[in-house]
Each structure stands twice: as C-alpha cells, then as structure tokens.
Design a protein around this motif. Structure first.
Motif, PDB file in Angstrom:
ATOM      1  N   GLY A  96      28.087  12.706 -16.015  1.00 24.75           N
ATOM      2  CA  GLY A  96      28.257  13.506 -14.450  1.00 24.75           C
ATOM      3  C   GLY A  96      27.482  12.607 -13.343  1.00 24.75           C
ATOM      4  N   HIS A  97      28.278  12.137 -12.444  1.00 25.19           N
ATOM      5  CA  HIS A  97      27.699  11.128 -11.357  1.00 25.19           C
ATOM      6  C   HIS A  97      26.992  12.209 -10.406  1.00 25.19           C
ATOM      7  N   ALA A  98      25.991  11.824  -9.769  1.00 26.76           N
ATOM      8  CA  ALA A  98      25.328  12.513  -8.904  1.00 26.76           C
ATOM      9  C   ALA A  98      26.234  12.696  -7.491  1.00 26.76           C
ATOM     10  N   GLU A  99      25.963  13.417  -6.648  1.00 28.82           N
ATOM     11  CA  GLU A  99      26.649  13.379  -5.478  1.00 28.82           C
ATOM     12  C   GLU A  99      26.605  12.268  -4.665  1.00 28.82           C
ATOM     13  N   PRO A 100      27.588  11.659  -3.891  1.00 28.95           N
ATOM     14  CA  PRO A 100      27.433  10.475  -3.126  1.00 28.95           C
ATOM     15  C   PRO A 100      26.636  10.749  -1.774  1.00 28.95           C
ATOM     16  N   ILE A 101      26.082   9.752  -1.325  1.00 30.81           N
ATOM     17  CA  ILE A 101      25.224  10.002  -0.209  1.00 30.81           C
ATOM     18  C   ILE A 101      25.774   9.029   0.841  1.00 30.81           C
ATOM     19  N   GLU A 102      25.556   9.181   2.032  1.00 29.86           N
ATOM     20  CA  GLU A 102      25.964   8.304   3.081  1.00 29.86           C
ATOM     21  C   GLU A 102      24.721   7.683   3.452  1.00 29.86           C
ATOM     22  N   LEU A 103      24.507   6.144   3.418  1.00 29.26           N
ATOM     23  CA  LEU A 103      23.347   5.225   3.919  1.00 29.26           C
ATOM     24  C   LEU A 103      23.737   4.744   5.187  1.00 29.26           C
ATOM     25  N   THR A 104      22.629   4.782   6.149  1.00 31.35           N
ATOM     26  CA  THR A 104      22.456   4.422   7.418  1.00 31.35           C
ATOM     27  C   THR A 104      21.590   3.525   7.475  1.00 31.35           C
ATOM     28  N   ALA A 105      21.475   2.785   8.574  1.00 30.95           N
ATOM     29  CA  ALA A 105      20.195   1.921   8.838  1.00 30.95           C
ATOM     30  C   ALA A 105      19.048   2.743   9.138  1.00 30.95           C
ATOM     31  N   ALA A 106      19.241   3.945   9.398  1.00 32.53           N
ATOM     32  CA  ALA A 106      18.262   4.998   9.703  1.00 32.53           C
ATOM     33  C   ALA A 106      17.567   5.404   8.480  1.00 32.53           C
ATOM     34  N   ASN A 107      18.405   5.829   7.395  1.00 25.87           N
ATOM     35  CA  ASN A 107      17.705   6.499   6.313  1.00 25.87           C
ATOM     36  C   ASN A 107      17.456   5.624   5.228  1.00 25.87           C
ATOM     37  N   VAL A 108      17.679   4.243   5.294  1.00 25.55           N
ATOM     38  CA  VAL A 108      17.302   3.354   4.311  1.00 25.55           C
ATOM     39  C   VAL A 108      16.059   2.566   4.359  1.00 25.55           C
ATOM     40  N   ALA A 109      15.068   2.637   3.298  1.00 25.85           N
ATOM     41  CA  ALA A 109      13.840   1.666   3.606  1.00 25.85           C
ATOM     42  C   ALA A 109      14.400   0.190   2.816  1.00 25.85           C
TER      43      ALA A 109
END
Ligand code: HEM
Ligand SMILES: [Cu+2]
Lengths: 264, 104, 607
Positions: free
Chosen positions: A171-184
């Motif tokens: 089972g894959h975990a839920e997809p996430i939206e990556l943005t410049a703001a939430n990615v370190a």
C-alpha cells in the motif's frame, strides 16, 4: 631498424611486446579497482547503516549473464582466427559488440531509475522517499522554485512504508503536493545520497567506461581494423588476443561487483 | 596451420564452452546463496566472495589462459596481488577500531 | 643516413647484411612535435620539465619574500602579480594568505609531478634507456608520444588553474580532505577541481610511460644483454617504472573520488557532522578523511623513490665513468634497488603517525620504514666505496655526482627521526621535514639531474658544454643549496611549522611562546640564499643554449670513453639509433681491465 618482437615472441620471455604491455596495463588496473574495493570496505565498516536491496537483483543477474556471454564470444572469436576463419570471427565478435551495447543500455536504465527516485525533507521535518509525477530526472528544490517549468507544485508519490527500497510494494502512502514553500530538501538517489550510492556509481561508472572503451576497440577490430587480417594475419590475431584479455578482465571485475553491490 | 594445431584449438573450444556453463551455474549459485540465511551476514559475505573468486579463477585461468602462462606474467601478477593485498589489509587494519561493527 | 641517399652504397649495405637506418619522418611537425622517436620525446620531456622546474622555483622565490618580510609588497613582481591575479590575490603587491597557500601547493605539485619526475623518468629514461639496452626505440612508440602529450595537457591544466576565479589549489600538494573539498566552496570549478583533472592526466601519462618502459626493458634488450649486464641506470628506471605502474592507480581512484566530492557532492572523504564556517555542510556524510590519506600516501611514498632512484642511476653511471673503475658491488646495488621497490609499497603510513592509527599499526610501519633504510644505505655506501682507489676525473658531471652523495646522505639520515613514531610527534609538519626531504630532492636529485645533463649533452647534441661555466654553476649551486636548506633543520627543531604564510611570526608573538626568535631571523637569510640560488642557475641556462650552437663539436662518438651502449651510436643518434644491431659481450662497467690496451672496454667489444 625495426622494433623487434612486435609479432614473433622473444625467445627468453616467450612473449610478444603487446602481450607484455597488456598484462602490465591490467596489473595497474588491478590496483585501480583494488583501491576502490578497499575504499568500499572502509566506507562500509565505517557506515552507521549500510543499505540493502536498493538495486534490482534480476536486472543485475541479467547483466552478469550478458557479460559472461560476451566473454565466451570473445574467446571463440579468437579461436576462429586461430583456425583461419575470418567470417566466424566476425560473427562472434559482432555478438560481443551487441552484448556490450546491451549491457550499457541496461546499466543506463538502472542509472535512470536512481535519478528519478527521490528523497524529500519537508519543512515540518518529515522525511520521505518516492517518485515525482512524470518522473523528471534529477530534480532539486531549485526546480520547484522555477515556476516557468511546471507551475507551482508537483505531485510526490511516497514509497510504501518499510523504508529504503526494501519491499517497495504494498500500500502506497497518500500522494503529497510539493511546493517551493513546503520543501526543505529534495534530491534524487544519485551518488550524493549516501556513501553506498557514491561507491556504487563510481565503481559501476568506471566499469561501464571500461566496457565502452573495450567495445570501441572490438568494434574497430571487427570493422576497419580487420583489413590487417590480409596483410599480417598473425599480428591481427595477436591484437584480437590482447584486446580479448582486456575484455575478460572487465568481465572479471563485474563478477566481483555484482555480489558486492547487488547482493550483500 | 597444421592439423595438429587445429585439433588443439577445437579441443580448447570445447573447454571454453564448459567454462562458460560453469560460470552461468556460478551466477545462479551466487544469487541463491545470497538469499539463504547462513546465520550471520559476514558468513553470507564470505560465501559470496568465495563463489566470486571461483568464477574469477575460471575466467582468468581459462579465458585469459593464465593456467599455462609464461613465468614472467606470473611474477608480475604475483607482485601486483601482493601489493593489492597490502593496500587493502593495511588500510583496514589501521581502522581496526571500527571492526566490531564489521558488515552490519 | 648517407647510406640511403647513395644508391650504390645502399646496395652494398644490404649485401653486407647491415641495416640501413630507417628514413625518419619528414616535415617539422612530425619530426619535432608529434614525433614517436624516443629521443625526440625525451628531449620534449626534458625541455618542458626544465621550464616547470624554473616555474616551481619562481613560485618559491616569491613565497620566500613573504616569509622573510611578511606583509610587505613584493618588489617588481608584486605589481605583476596584482595585474595578473587581481587584488584578491595580491592586494597592493602583497602576497595574501590565499596566494601563499596556492603557490605552496603548486610549488610542491609542479616540482614533483611536472618537473623532477618528468625530467628524471620521462626525459632521461626515454632518451637513455633504449640506447643503453641496444634497442631501436621504445616498444610502443605511439603510446610513448601519447604519454608526453598527456603530461603536456596536465601541465596546461595546472597552469590555467592559476588564473581561474579563486585561484589554484590551496590545500598543499597532498590535498588532504576534507580541507581540499571545502577550501573554496564559493566556486564550483575551483582550483582543486583543476588540480584533480590535471592529476588524472599526469597519472595517465605516467601509466602509459611505465608500461612502455617495462615492456621495452623486458623485450628489447640487445643480444647478449642479460639482466645482470644492464647498466644500473636501466635497473633504476625499471624499478621506478614499476613504482609508477602500481602505486599511481590508487591515487587515480582517490582523485576520482575527490573529484566527485567536489563536483557532485558525494561524501567519500567527508565525515558526518562536518561544520564549515560555523554551518553544518549539507552532505550525506559518512565518509572517511583518513581514506584519502591512505590512498594519497600509497602513491606518495613510492613517489619519493621515483624521485630518487633515477638520480641514483645517473650518479652510478657518472661515477663509474669518471673513477675509471667498475662500480663497487654492482649486484648489491641491483638487489637493493629491487628491495627498495618492494618495500616502498608498505611504508606509506609513516606519514600518518599523528592521525591516531593506533600503536600496533604505527609499530608495523615504523618497522618497515627502518627496513627500507637498509637498502638505501647499501646503495649509498656502495657508491662511496666505488670512489676508493679510482683515478678520478673531476669534470662537471662528476662534481655534481660527487656532491649528490653527501647531500643525499644528509637527506636520508635526517629522515630516520621522522620514521620513528615517537620522535615524529615533535618533528611532524615542521621545517625539519621541509629540510629533510629537500635535501633528498633538491641538492640530491636535482644535482644528479644536472650531472646527467652535462654527461649526456654531447651524445644528444654532438657538442660539449662549457667546462668552466659548468664549474661555476656547480660551486655556486652547492653553496646556496646548503645555505637554503641547512638552517631549516634548526628552524624545525625550534618548532617552526610549515605552510605558514608569515613564517611563524604571528605564532612567535603569541603568549607563552618561546624560541622561534632564531627561526624568524633565519628566514631572512634563507630567502636571500634562495634568490641567489636562482642567480646561480643563470650560467647553466646560458651554457645550455650557447653550447647547443657554439659548443665545441665532439671529436668521437664516445667523448667520455664510456662503456655503455649509448656511446656506440652515431652522434647524435639517428632514427633507429644503431647502424647495426648491437651485440653485448660483457658487463656494463669494464673499466681499467688488467692487460687491456685502453682503460675501458665497451659492452659491445667482443671478449
Ligand atoms: C630548489 C629550490 C627550492 C626551494 C628554495 C624550496 C623551498 C621550499 C619551502 C620553503 C617549502 C615550504 C613552504 C611552506 O611550508 O610554507 C617547500 C615546500 C615543498 N617543496 Fe620545495 N623548494 C625547492 C625545490 C623543491 C623541489 C626540487 C621539490 C621536489 C622535487 C620540492 C618539493 C616541495 C614540496 C612537495 C613541498 C611541500 C608543499 C606543501 O606544503 O604542500 N621543492 N619548498
Ligand atoms: Cu614516506
């Protein structure tokens, strides 16, 4: 005066020049790969954790078989020349070149797989591994900021739980939206990811360069180089033998690389 | 090309095919052995390296004709092998304090 | 050559079974630039290496100003540096610490990899070895050419690196990680990256060269040239070639890994938790800085024998020729050279006593280090004893060869305290070390190289060099070399560290520091001696070029009445070297045979 022993063996050593030359060269190659193997050991005993199962064993096995097969075609090609059969030689050596190409193609496919697999650390500290929508090659956080290219966000599909590559199904975990703001931090599984990947890319990359170099020489002897067969058959056979020795060495290196990098 | 010579080559060719088959078999054993738990990881490592060495011996011995080479080449490879062993062993030894954790 | 131009004589030559010399390649480009002739390649190596030798010296001459007069603008050259490298490097003509570091690292790199080894191995080896074994050329002439051009390209890369943003490599010739990787984080393609790319080219060049040398010596020896009839010079080059062949690849591996650390952000040599300028470095970590040191010194130590063995070979040839008697203990010389070659692969970590390797392994490396000093001492002793009872000719090559003996002796003996792990704690990274290894490579190897140049110049050019100016060159060089390097032992014992751009002034001014006052004064004297050492080379440079065109022509193919085969060729040797395939009947040093009409019996003289 001509240089002696380019074709005929020197009586006291029993060898012609090029054969001495290639063995010397191979000796230095032993030290080159030997140093990298030593580095592998040192990095591994010094590592806090050594990843397992990052690479596909079936693909690695397939490539091992490809290289072993290319070794037998090289030696059969040489034997054909010894029997005076140029067309058999061409057949076998043609196979060698095709096998070499197969090996490199498979290898680059494996590389691609690593450069489209991502590690991401979110601003909230969560760390995830997975794939980006559309499988872009070798992205970093900088690509997210570059809005001209994809708009403001990209979908990230995390791998199944269970960690680094081991048993990537289920089972894959839920997809996430990556943005410049939430990615370190965002980086692909290139050599920078860990010392394991670093030594993996170095060893296999250097080995692949040897495969490509050897294949180029074999292709030359198969094509334009084979004209020498008519003018100087003995010398031509020697050339084929010498380049065969190189090829077997490359095969031999892989015989160690395969278990060390794929299985252990 | 004498008949005798041609005969020798044909015999050798048959030998090459056997070696090839042995190498394929070796590959299969390597893969299988990697999935058999021998109790500790170091043991698995040892087995895998042993099989790899056997395969390397076949390639070097038969495909590269090292089984029957000239003395000079044995000497060269002997020295190289020694220096390689020295390089590897001494580097590892000088980091011996990390040994307890070997091959986790 | 004359034989082929005259149709009649060609026929007779063939009828007589003689080999007419091959018509060499024609056209300037193929004859002098892309030549595959070992003699042309040897001279190319020689000239290029001499230019680098001068450059390596020049960098040091500038650094010596900064050491003697820290923080003062360099006269004349300061202005030039400012124009060429900008105010970041030479603000108002003052050498900045960065520039000092760059020049120091590049002085070492250039001297070792671009000057002395190419001169000792590339130039003399290429020119002399095939001649001495009676071969028409190297076994693989095209590879030989490739070797030179790789070297050339490597040199160009190193030179270019001075002018890139951030300047040349700054982390010493040893390029220790992680310093080498983090020294210039502002630039992606920094000096270190250039250094590594240059090194990969130089290593490739050495590998091509060494394969060629070994194959040539094994395969192309003339009829009758058994192993124990090889001149000692050939033996020295043979062992050297093996050192290069087997010790360089690990550094190549290390170079590739450091290149990846620099360019791709891998962590081969970067430990976990590395903090640079107060911020943690954003890398995966887990690497081992000691791994770099191991791989570097695995080459680095054999490399010092690469620097010294060919020099010993040259000295042996010149000594035998000018004492007019056989070398003492030829066989022990040969076996010692082989023993050195063998042992030099297992002593490398004596450079790493202070890394905390542990006492057991330190003891191991200390033991092997003491063992390797034995064959070195045997060689030096045998060479000294060779002088005994000789009727010595004191010509310029001989003077340099004679000076080599005590100079190398000092260099070698001062190495012993560094080889013991206990005494090394005090001496490590001080000027004592600088003094020690420079005695080996500067008054040692470089004197031997000068001896070789004066000795073989007549063979290569057909003209003699000027004796008087040769002696002037010798006397001045001898004086200033010692004035430069002898005081460094004192400085080191006083505790002065190497790689200090102010010569230790800041450190000496620190609280609770005593000593060093003498060291600081000595800095001034050393610097003046170093500059005068440069001036002392002017007679040599003029002599070299003047003699090329104006020197007296040699009257015989064998002006020194020598025994080895290079003197049995026409002068200068044509393409293909020998007019007939030489046959060897005797050992290399049959001088002053009892009952013989001359005091020398060439190797090709039937017994
Ligand atoms: C002939 C005149 C020479 C002079 C006056 C000279 C002087 C010096 C000095 C003062 C240093 C120490 C710099 C410092 O630690 O800040 C040094 C370093 C060094 N020299 Fe020389 N040298 C000469 C020739 C040579 C030669 C012929 C070689 C090698 C074949 C050589 C190889 C080196 C090396 C490897 C270093 C260490 C560089 C480093 O710290 O990374 N030098 N030299
Ligand atoms: Cu050393």
């Amino acid at each position: 005066m001509d240089i002696p022993h380019t074709v005929e063996a020197r009586p006291d050593t029993g060898l012609y020049n090029a054969k001495v030359g290639i063995w010397l060269f191979l000796a230095s190659e032993v030290m080159l790969f030997g140093a990298l193997f030593s580095s592998y050991i040192l990095l591994r005993v010094g590592a806090e954790a050594w990843p397992h199962g990052l690479l596909s064993v079936p693909i690695g096995t397939f490539n091992t078989v490809v290289l072993i097969t290319s070794s037998i075609t090289v030696v059969l090609a040489w034997a054909s020349l010894k029997l005076g059969d140029l067309s058999r030689f061409k057949l076998y050596q043609g196979c060698t070149v095709l096998l070499a190409l197969t090996f490199v193609a498979v290898k680059s496919f494996e590389y691609r797989d690593k450069f489209t697999h991502y590690y991401v650390r979110l601003q909230d500290g969560t760390e995830l591994n997975g794939h980006l929508a559309g499988n872009p090659l070798n992205w970093t956080a900088a690509n997210l900021a570059d809005t001209n290219r994809v708009g403001a966000s990209i979908t990230f599909h995390p791998d199944a739980a269970g960690g680094e590559g081991e048993g990537a199904h289920g089972g894959h975990a839920e997809p996430i939206e990556l943005t410049a703001a939430n990615v370190a931090k965002l980086e692909s599984w290139g050599p920078w990811r860990s010392t394991y990947l670093a030594i993996y890319f170095t060893l296999t990359g250097l080995h692949a360069l040897h495969v490509i170099g050897g294949a180029l020489v074999i292709a030359y002897l198969w094509g334009p180089g084979s004209r020498m067969w008519r003018s100087d058959p003995e010398r031509f056979t020697n050339r084929v033998e010498v380049c065969g020795l190189f090829w077997h060495f490359v095969d031999l290196v892989w015989i160690f690389l395969f278990p060390v990098l794929y299985l252990l | 090309m004498s008949e005798h010579h041609a005969h020798e080559i044909r015999q050798a060719t048959r030998k090459y095919i056997y070696v090839f088959l042995a190498l394929l078999l070796g590959t299969v054993i390597t893969v299988v052995a990697a999935y058999v738990p021998f109790g500790s990881r170091s043991l698995n490592v040892a087995v895998a390296l042993l099989i790899a060495s056997a395969k390397a011996f076949l390639v070097a011995g038969f495909f590269m004709h090292l089984i029957s080479e000239k003395k000079l080449i044995y000497g060269l490879l002997g020295a190289t092998g020694f220096f390689f062993a020295g390089l590897m062993f001494l580097i590892v030894w000088s980091n011996a304090d990390q040994f307890l954790s070997i091959f986790r | 050559m004359t034989a082929t131009t005259h149709p009649g004589s060609t026929a007779t030559a063939h009828a007589a079974g003689g080999h007419a010399p091959h018509a060499g390649p024609t056209g300037f480009l193929w004859k002098y630039v892309f030549s595959t002739d070992h003699k042309v390649i040897g001279i190319q190596y020689g000239l290029t290496a001499l230019v680098f030798l001068l450059l390596g010296y020049g960098l040091m001459a500038l650094m010596r100003w900064q050491l003697a007069y820290p923080g003062q603008p360099i006269p004349v050259f300061g202005e030039l540096l400012l124009r060429a490298l900008g105010p970041d490097m030479a603000d108002r003509g003052i050498m900045t610490p960065d520039l000092y570091n760059s020049f120091g690292a590049m002085h070492g790199t250039i001297m070792v990899f671009l000057a002395v080894v190419p001169l000792a191995f590339g130039a003399f080896g290429n020119y002399v070895v095939p001649l001495q074994i009676g071969a028409p050329d190297m076994a693989f002439p095209k590879i030989n050419m490739a070797s030179y051009w790789c070297y050339f390209a490597g040199g160009v890369v190193m030179l270019v690196s001075f002018f890139i943003p951030g300047g040349a490599a700054k982390s010493g010739w040893t390029s220790y990680s992680p310093l080498a990787t983090v020294a210039d984080l502002a630039h992606r393609f920094d000096g270190q990256t250039f250094w590594l790319m240059g090194m990969v080219l130089l290593i490739t060049s050495s590998l091509l060269g060494s394969v060629n040398f070994i194959a040539t010596i094994i395969q192309l020896r003339a009829k009758g040239m058994g192993w124990l009839r090889l001149p000692f010079f050939v033996w020295a080059q043979f062992v050297t070639a093996f050192l290069l062949l087997l010790a360089f690849p690990p550094l190549e591996a290390a170079g590739i890994m450091q290149l990846m650390d620099n360019l791709l952000g891998t962590s081969f040599f970067l430990p976990t938790g590395l903090v640079v300028s107060g911020r943690p470095l954003d890398v995966s970590g887990g690497g081992s800085p000691l791994l770099w040191q191991h791989l570097f010194w695995f080459l680095g130590h054999p490399e010092v024998y690469v620097l010294i063995l060919p020099a010993m070979g040259i000295v042996a040839e010149v000594l035998a020729n000018n004492t007019r008697k056989p070398l003492f203990g030829y066989k022990s010389l040969v076996y010692s050279a082989l023993a050195i070659g063998f042992l030099s692969f297992i002593v490398w970590a004596h450079h790493m006593y202070l890394t905390g390797m542990g006492t057991k392994i330190s003891t191991f490396f200390q033991t092997t280090t003491m063992m390797i000093s034995i064959p070195s001492v045997i060689i030096l002793t045998a060479l000294f004893i060779s002088l005994w009872g000789g009727s010595i000719r004191f010509n310029t090559p001989m003077l340099f060869a004679l000076a080599f003996l005590p100079m190398f002796g000092i260099g070698g003996l001062t190495g012993l305290p560094l080889g013991f792990s206990a005494t090394d704690i005090q001496l490590h990274d001080t000027y004592y070390v600088i003094g020690h290894f420079h005695y080996v490579v500067a008054p040692g190897t470089i004197f031997a190289l000068f001896a070789g140049i004066y000795y073989w110049f007549p063979k290569a050019t057909g003209r003699m060099m000027n004796e008087y100016w040769g002696r002037v060159h010798f006397v001045l060089s001898f004086i200033f070399m010692n004035l430069v390097f002898l005081p460094m032992f004192v400085q080191g014992l006083e505790g002065m560290s190497r790689r200090r751009d102010d010569g230790g002034a800041t450190y000496a001014a620190g609280e609770g520091v005593y000593g060093l006052s003498l060291a600081l004064k000595l800095n001034v004297g050393i610097s003046h001696a170093a500059w005068l050492l440069g001036v002392a080379q002017v007679p040599f440079m003029i002599n070299l070029f003047w003699s090329l065109w104006r020197g007296p022509k040699v009257v015989s193919d064998n002006p020194w009445q020598a025994t080895t085969l290079e003197w049995a060729t026409p002068t200068p040797p044509p393409h293909g070297n020998f007019t007939h395939r030489p046959v060897v009947y005797r050992g290399p040093y049959d001088y002053s045979l009892p009952g013989s009409p001359t005091d020398y019996a060439p190797q090709n003289l039937p017994a």
